[in-house]
Design an enzyme around this catalytic site. Structure first.
Site, PDB file in Angstrom:
ATOM      1  N   ALA A 106      15.152 -15.466   3.460  1.00  0.00           N
ATOM      2  CA  ALA A 106      15.130 -14.326   4.332  1.00  0.00           C
ATOM      3  C   ALA A 106      16.401 -13.794   2.997  1.00  0.00           C
ATOM      4  O   ALA A 106      16.115 -11.572   3.490  1.00  0.00           O
ATOM      5  CB  ALA A 106      15.110 -13.744   5.263  1.00  0.00           C
ATOM      6  N   THR A 107      17.476 -13.643   3.060  1.00  0.00           N
ATOM      7  CA  THR A 107      18.542 -12.486   2.679  1.00  0.00           C
ATOM      8  C   THR A 107      18.287 -12.583   1.243  1.00  0.00           C
ATOM      9  O   THR A 107      19.384 -12.249   0.339  1.00  0.00           O
ATOM     10  CB  THR A 107      19.427 -13.464   3.114  1.00  0.00           C
ATOM     11  OG1 THR A 107      20.281 -14.586   2.878  1.00  0.00           O
ATOM     12  CG2 THR A 107      20.040 -12.787   4.315  1.00  0.00           C
ATOM     13  N   HIS A 272       2.342 -13.857  -8.384  1.00  0.00           N
ATOM     14  CA  HIS A 272       2.432 -11.493  -7.746  1.00  0.00           C
ATOM     15  C   HIS A 272       1.239 -10.803  -8.739  1.00  0.00           C
ATOM     16  O   HIS A 272       0.242  -9.628  -8.222  1.00  0.00           O
ATOM     17  CB  HIS A 272       3.656 -11.027  -7.496  1.00  0.00           C
ATOM     18  CG  HIS A 272       3.932 -10.981  -9.109  1.00  0.00           C
ATOM     19  ND1 HIS A 272       4.796 -11.709  -9.599  1.00  0.00           N
ATOM     20  CD2 HIS A 272       4.581  -9.766  -9.674  1.00  0.00           C
ATOM     21  CE1 HIS A 272       5.345 -11.829 -10.567  1.00  0.00           C
ATOM     22  NE2 HIS A 272       5.344 -10.109 -10.630  1.00  0.00           N
ATOM     23  N   LEU A 274      -1.244 -11.795  -9.617  1.00  0.00           N
ATOM     24  CA  LEU A 274      -2.503 -12.252  -9.564  1.00  0.00           C
ATOM     25  C   LEU A 274      -3.196 -11.149  -8.984  1.00  0.00           C
ATOM     26  O   LEU A 274      -4.723 -11.231  -8.290  1.00  0.00           O
ATOM     27  CB  LEU A 274      -2.963 -13.715  -9.731  1.00  0.00           C
ATOM     28  CG  LEU A 274      -2.970 -14.424 -10.517  1.00  0.00           C
ATOM     29  CD1 LEU A 274      -2.749 -15.833  -9.871  1.00  0.00           C
ATOM     30  CD2 LEU A 274      -4.034 -13.972 -11.656  1.00  0.00           C
ATOM     31  N   ARG A 276      -3.209  -8.083  -8.844  1.00  0.00           N
ATOM     32  CA  ARG A 276      -3.508  -6.625  -9.984  1.00  0.00           C
ATOM     33  C   ARG A 276      -4.477  -6.408  -9.221  1.00  0.00           C
ATOM     34  O   ARG A 276      -5.459  -7.032  -9.696  1.00  0.00           O
ATOM     35  CB  ARG A 276      -2.440  -6.248 -10.979  1.00  0.00           C
ATOM     36  CG  ARG A 276      -0.970  -6.849 -10.791  1.00  0.00           C
ATOM     37  CD  ARG A 276      -0.705  -6.438 -12.000  1.00  0.00           C
ATOM     38  NE  ARG A 276       0.903  -6.327 -12.195  1.00  0.00           N
ATOM     39  CZ  ARG A 276       1.579  -5.643 -11.358  1.00  0.00           C
ATOM     40  NH1 ARG A 276       1.115  -4.394 -11.171  1.00  0.00           N
ATOM     41  NH2 ARG A 276       2.955  -6.129 -11.381  1.00  0.00           N
ATOM     42  N   HIS A 334      -1.082 -16.883 -14.425  1.00  0.00           N
ATOM     43  CA  HIS A 334      -1.320 -15.680 -14.953  1.00  0.00           C
ATOM     44  C   HIS A 334      -2.529 -15.591 -16.172  1.00  0.00           C
ATOM     45  O   HIS A 334      -2.999 -15.159 -15.662  1.00  0.00           O
ATOM     46  CB  HIS A 334      -0.566 -15.073 -14.817  1.00  0.00           C
ATOM     47  CG  HIS A 334      -0.858 -13.588 -15.538  1.00  0.00           C
ATOM     48  ND1 HIS A 334      -1.777 -12.921 -14.023  1.00  0.00           N
ATOM     49  CD2 HIS A 334      -1.055 -12.413 -16.377  1.00  0.00           C
ATOM     50  CE1 HIS A 334      -1.815 -11.086 -15.033  1.00  0.00           C
ATOM     51  NE2 HIS A 334      -1.654 -11.528 -16.420  1.00  0.00           N
ATOM     52  N   ARG A 426       2.132  -3.746 -22.082  1.00  0.00           N
ATOM     53  CA  ARG A 426       1.335  -3.421 -22.263  1.00  0.00           C
ATOM     54  C   ARG A 426       0.765  -5.150 -21.767  1.00  0.00           C
ATOM     55  O   ARG A 426       1.096  -6.375 -20.959  1.00  0.00           O
ATOM     56  CB  ARG A 426       0.442  -3.666 -23.511  1.00  0.00           C
ATOM     57  CG  ARG A 426      -0.799  -3.308 -23.810  1.00  0.00           C
ATOM     58  CD  ARG A 426      -0.759  -2.532 -24.985  1.00  0.00           C
ATOM     59  NE  ARG A 426      -0.761  -3.137 -26.678  1.00  0.00           N
ATOM     60  CZ  ARG A 426      -1.333  -4.589 -27.485  1.00  0.00           C
ATOM     61  NH1 ARG A 426      -2.560  -3.674 -26.852  1.00  0.00           N
ATOM     62  NH2 ARG A 426      -0.370  -5.338 -28.060  1.00  0.00           N
TER      63      ARG A 426
END
Length: 571
Positions: A106-107, A272, A274, A276, A334, A426
């Site tokens: 968590a840190t 992350h 994926l 979008r 991705h 891009r």
């Protein structure tokens, strides 16, 4: 409730580390969200096998988001007393099942800069149940108040959502708790369980565990969680960060180990990139627009290009510490998932498993990659003073020509390019259609035959847009044709601030929607595509091309495109 798997516990060395934060491309909007099945997942169990965890704990200070209105703990304390701010939350009785979200590590930077802000954004927008609590777990010795102070400065209310912002941050922090313990530490996990049970009470409770830990610690963490921290009163889900193995062998070994404790439906392998809107919108464009459906095949499409380029030079030098670099970080998940969504057959339903079934068929149909159709690149680093230039130890650039061996896509090249430290930021997909047979106006086009063909461009960055290139007459007395773009620019059409991709994916996990998360057979099929390349790299049969920071990448990419009769387009 589903049965709980069990196995003997083996102690291993405690480890600590952090998950590196991937650089973000420009956020995108959520105007179309396909595949929302809305199905309720049943009770699930967790597990793993023990592996020695060696880790380093470097937990960096986070930078505040620039596009949001931030409210820090100091600001809150100016209007509220510490006692009222930091008091613990008491769950309400008679509501929906309780949801406990545990962030392991968590840190670390990823947790502080992305995970906690995304959870707060979901809470603020009403997409988390009122009966929710967030638990931070780390080896650091902190109190609840310490953790709240750490994350308070990273919480933000969107510019268009300012009403009640302070109260919402206050309420979210009261639902946040801290537990200290090791990654494979029985005592620490039992403390986490005890704290969860104390907050949950005797009512139905679901648990979600985000493993923001080093790759080498994943199995130890998962093993400890499966033995000591699962819920007995609902479902348990575990979130794993990429890369998903280093190659086919290591990936399959990890899958076998984690399946000894977990059921596949409990695992959410998060990428992350994926999350979008451009990725979400692929299937919407394909399956809800009649104008595209009959054209989506080899008869009308000449080639498809998937481009992911990042202009952040700092990350190009510091991000990759393993030998596979951008291959494991961007290409394996991705890029190949994007191709799978582009090329898959219509799923039977919008259920996540039906979508995954079609995606894995595409991945298994991709032909073996030939070394001559692959380009590996490494960016040069600009050194300080008189020291010589140094090279990354891992690839920062990958380009290849893929072919799918099925009736829909036979002979259509899928050209992929992923690179860091390039001249442009891009992210886009270009669907290039075939020439018009017997085109009567070919001699009147102002450009050559290749650029006079139609093209559909799905752009994620720098500005999200859908562009359609068509031929039209230039105004005037003569008959001159030019290629123009019909465009839908999202920032002009949709006047909303865009959720972060982590927010989108965490929302999916809570809902049990898994279509954007790789299943184990997809992970294996993707590594099977890349394994021949990795093997040739290991034999030094694929030379690594050097390129300057801020360039377009290795020049050989242009010749690779030409080899497959595809026009190189930079703009």
């Amino acid at each position: 409730m589903e049965g709980l798997k069990s196995s003997a516990h083996t102690d291993s060395k405690e480890g600590l580390g952090r998950t590196s934060l991937c650089p973000e491309a420009v956020p995108v909007s959520n105007f179309a969200l396909p595949f929302r099945s809305g199905m309720n997942a049943s009770s699930e169990s967790l597990s793993s096998t023990g592996a020695k965890a060696k880790a380093s704990s470097q937990e960096e200070e986070s930078s505040e988001p620039t596009s949001h209105f931030n409210i820090s703990l100091k600001t809150l304390n100016a209007t509220k007393s510490p006692a009222s701010l930091l008091q613990s939350y008491t769950p309400e009785v008679g509501r929906s099942p309780f949801l406990s979200i545990a962030v392991i590590g968590a840190t670390g930077e990823l947790a502080r800069r992305k995970i906690f802000p995304a959870l707060f954004a979901l809470y603020y927008s009403g997409n988390l149940p009122e009966n929710v609590a967030v638990f931070g777990y780390s080896r650091k010795t902190l109190t609840d108040e310490d953790l709240r102070s750490i994350i308070a400065s990273t919480l933000a209310c969107r510019i268009d959502h300012q009403q009640g912002c302070e109260d919402k941050i206050d309420a979210f922090l009261r639902r946040t708790y801290f537990v200290d313990g090791g990654y494979d530490n029985r005592e620490g996990m039992l403390k986490l369980t005890a704290r969860m049970e104390q907050v949950e009470g005797q009512f139905e409770a679901n648990r979600m565990f985000y493993l923001s830990v080093p790759q080498e610690a994943l199995l130890d963490v998962a093993f400890s969680l499966s033995e000591h921290a699962q819920t007995q009163k609902g479902w348990s889900r575990i979130i794993i960060e990429k890369p998903f193995g280093l190659d086919l062998l290591s990936s399959d070994q990890f899958t076998r180990s984690i399946h000894s404790k977990f059921e596949e439906k409990q695992l959410y392998r998060i990428d992350h990139l994926l999350g979008r809107n451009t990725i979400e919108n692929l299937a919407v464009l394909r399956f809800s627009n009649l104008v595209f459906m009959p054209l989506w095949n080899r008869n009308y499409i000449d080639n498809i290009q998937v481009v992911w380029s990042d202009d952040l030079a700092t990350h190009a030098q510091s991000r990759y510490l393993d030998e596979n670099g951008i291959i494991g970080d961007v290409v394996h998940s991705h890029i190949l998932q994007t191709i799978a969504l582009l090329a898959m057959e219509p799923p039977i339903t919008l259920d996540g498993e039906d979508v995954r079934n079609e995606k894995v068929k595409v991945l298994r149909s991709i032909k073996k990659l030939e070394p001559s159709d692959v380009i590996i690149g490494r960016s040069k680093s600009v050194s300080v003073g008189n020291s010589a230039d140094s090279l990354n130890l891992a690839p920062t650039y990958f380009a290849a020509a893929l072919y799918i061996d099925n009736a829909r896509w036979d002979g259509v090249p899928f050209l992929i390019k992923a690179g860091r430290g390039l001249g442009k930021n891009r992210v886009e997909i270009r669907i290039h259609f075939r020439h018009v047979p017997g085109n009567l106006y070919l001699k009147n086009t102002a450009r050559n035959n290749d650029l006079a063909t139609n093209e559909l461009i799905l752009r994620d960055a720098p500005d999200e847009a859908i562009l359609v290139r068509v031929n039209n007459k230039v105004p005037g007395l003569g008959m001159e044709l030019d290629a123009s773009e019909l465009n839908l620019l999202y920032k002009d059409k949709y006047n909303v601030e865009v959720p972060d991709s982590y927010e989108q994916l965490l929302h999916d996990i809570i809902d049990g929607d898994n279509h954007l998360f790789m299943r184990s057979d997809e992970v294996s099929a993707a590594w099977n595509i890349l394994s021949p390349v990795l093997q040739e790299m290991g034999k030094n049969n694929i030379p690594s091309e050097l390129y300057e920071m801020g360039s377009r990448g290795p020049d050989k990419t242009i010749y690779l495109w030409a080899k497959h009769r595809v026009q190189w387009v930079d703009d």
